[in-house]
Design a protein around this motif. Structure first.
Motif, mmCIF file in Angstrom:
data_model
loop_
_atom_site.group_PDB
_atom_site.id
_atom_site.type_symbol
_atom_site.label_atom_id
_atom_site.label_comp_id
_atom_site.label_asym_id
_atom_site.label_seq_id
_atom_site.Cartn_x
_atom_site.Cartn_y
_atom_site.Cartn_z
ATOM 1 N N SER A 3 33.027 -25.058 32.391
ATOM 2 C CA SER A 3 32.404 -23.954 31.660
ATOM 3 C C SER A 3 32.376 -22.657 32.471
ATOM 4 O O SER A 3 32.532 -21.572 31.911
ATOM 5 C CB SER A 3 30.988 -24.344 31.224
ATOM 6 N N LYS A 4 32.193 -22.740 33.782
ATOM 7 C CA LYS A 4 32.188 -21.524 34.608
ATOM 8 C C LYS A 4 33.570 -20.891 34.612
ATOM 9 O O LYS A 4 33.718 -19.668 34.425
ATOM 10 C CB LYS A 4 31.757 -21.880 36.035
ATOM 11 N N GLY A 23 34.235 -19.403 31.124
ATOM 12 C CA GLY A 23 33.498 -18.164 30.920
ATOM 13 C C GLY A 23 34.121 -16.984 31.649
ATOM 14 O O GLY A 23 34.218 -15.877 31.105
ATOM 15 N N ASP A 24 34.568 -17.224 32.883
ATOM 16 C CA ASP A 24 35.208 -16.151 33.651
ATOM 17 C C ASP A 24 36.497 -15.681 32.978
ATOM 18 O O ASP A 24 36.791 -14.481 32.933
ATOM 19 C CB ASP A 24 35.519 -16.629 35.078
ATOM 20 N N ASP A 75 35.691 -13.590 29.712
ATOM 21 C CA ASP A 75 35.261 -12.230 30.019
ATOM 22 C C ASP A 75 36.421 -11.379 30.527
ATOM 23 O O ASP A 75 36.537 -10.195 30.185
ATOM 24 C CB ASP A 75 34.125 -12.263 31.043
ATOM 25 N N PHE A 107 25.571 -20.867 26.943
ATOM 26 C CA PHE A 107 26.925 -20.357 27.195
ATOM 27 C C PHE A 107 27.279 -19.271 26.182
ATOM 28 O O PHE A 107 27.829 -18.223 26.533
ATOM 29 C CB PHE A 107 27.942 -21.499 27.115
ATOM 30 N N LYS A 127 25.529 -16.046 26.848
ATOM 31 C CA LYS A 127 26.074 -15.316 27.989
ATOM 32 C C LYS A 127 27.451 -14.722 27.699
ATOM 33 O O LYS A 127 27.745 -13.588 28.095
ATOM 34 C CB LYS A 127 26.157 -16.236 29.206
ATOM 35 N N HIS A 128 28.318 -15.477 27.016
ATOM 36 C CA HIS A 128 29.715 -15.062 26.837
ATOM 37 C C HIS A 128 30.101 -14.796 25.375
ATOM 38 O O HIS A 128 31.217 -14.373 25.106
ATOM 39 C CB HIS A 128 30.653 -16.145 27.385
#
Length: 319
Positions: free
Chosen positions: A88-89, A92-93, A96, A120, A123-124
């Motif tokens: 997920s990290k 997400g990066d 974005d 999640f 945030k995204h």
């Protein structure tokens, strides 16, 4: 006379070669499916992109590849797997980066839904245009038999649909029509979920992935006839969101980038070399992509999120 004839033939040959080279060199990877991992937390029996490796590129390599694709004409990126939310990290990066740095028209994700969390999306979500959740049945026993199953697939699907509406993301459902579900009537549930697209695929066999006892998955027992697939689509013909994709339309109409940043070839040839090594155009030239089938199946559509939803969500969140 002979020299004139030779000159004419040579001129025509050069013109033909130039036209061919020009067409090839200006191939645009308009929409790319980046399967950045093959790992998955489910065991769907018909899966055609199986966990044959556990490789995942470093984030800086992935971003460089995405930049090359944008420079080559990519307008839409779809992140898939495996299961992309296992990372997920990383996911997400990349989301974005694609929206805020590359300014792509559309960023989408295909997921089995089990690991999607509201945090999640909070945030995204502003950078996600489409979230597609795979759901092959509204009968949990069938989902478990297919291999999706811990028993909560359907309740989770409704949660995700609600979150997508809350955060202005276009909600999509993907269904693989197979031996276990082709007689099911899903009209009531689709009416309730109201996806902007409901894509129904005819179960597909891919050599080396799900075609034998020697592969990680053997999808042959899930096969249905073309008529059985048509019957399923006709039963759900009232659904305006229905997008039917038979084997003919699906097999070679997707540009698939694998976990090594290579284009996969569904025409029996080897994958391309990494686009980081040879560039996007040379990689495209070494595989077969059926651009006509891509357009026939409606590969280009309204794939950006609603502007009014974006503004509403942005006002309501502390980014």
């Amino acid at each position: 006379m002979a020299s004139i004839l030779f000159f004419v033939v040579l001129t025509i040959a050069v013109a033909v070669l130039f036209k061919f080279y020009h067409a090839r060199s200006w191939t645009r990877p308009v929409a790319v499916n980046y399967h950045f991992t093959r790992r998955c937390n489910k065991t769907c029996g018909f899966c055609f992109h199986t966990a044959t490796t556990s490789h995942i590129e470093p984030l800086d390599h992935a971003k460089k590849g995405l930049l090359l694709l944008k420079q080559a004409g990519m307008r839409k990126i779809n992140f898939a797997g495996g299961e992309p939310f296992l990372y997920s990290k990383f996911l997400g990066d990349m989301i974005d980066f694609c929206k805020e740095d590359l300014r792509l028209e559309s960023v989408s994700i295909v997921t089995n839904g089990s690991l999607v969390k509201e945090s999640f999306l909070k945030k995204h979500g502003f950078n996600i245009d489409i979230l597609a959740v795979s759901c092959d049945s509204f009968d949990e026993a069938t989902n478990i038999e297919i291999g999706r199953g811990s028993g909560n697939q359907v309740p989770q699907l409704y949660k995700i649909g609600s979150w997508c509406r809350q955060y202005g993301i276009k909600f999509k459902i993907n269904t693989v029509v197979c031996r276990l579900n082709y007689q099911e009537d899903m009209n009531q549930q689709i009416d309730a979920l109201r996806p902007f697209r409901w894509k129904c695929f005819q179960v597909l066999i891919v050599a080396g992935e799900n075609d034998s006892n020697g592969t990680l998955r053997d999808g042959r027992k899930f096969l249905i006839t073309d008529q059985e697939y048509r019957n399923f689509c006709e039963r759900h013909g009232q659904q305006k969101s229905l997008i039917a994709e038979s084997n003919r339309l699906m097999a070679k109409s997707y540009l698939i980038l694998d976990e090594y940043l290579r284009f996969l070839d569904r025409d029996g040839r080897q994958p391309s070399d990494s686009i980081l090594q040879i560039g996007v155009q040379k990689a495209l030239e070494s595989v077969y992509w059926d651009e006509r089938a891509f357009r026939d199946r409606g590969g280009i559509y309204d794939w950006s999120r609603r502007v009014e939803s974006c503004s509403e969500v942005k006002k309501g969140l502390d980014w």
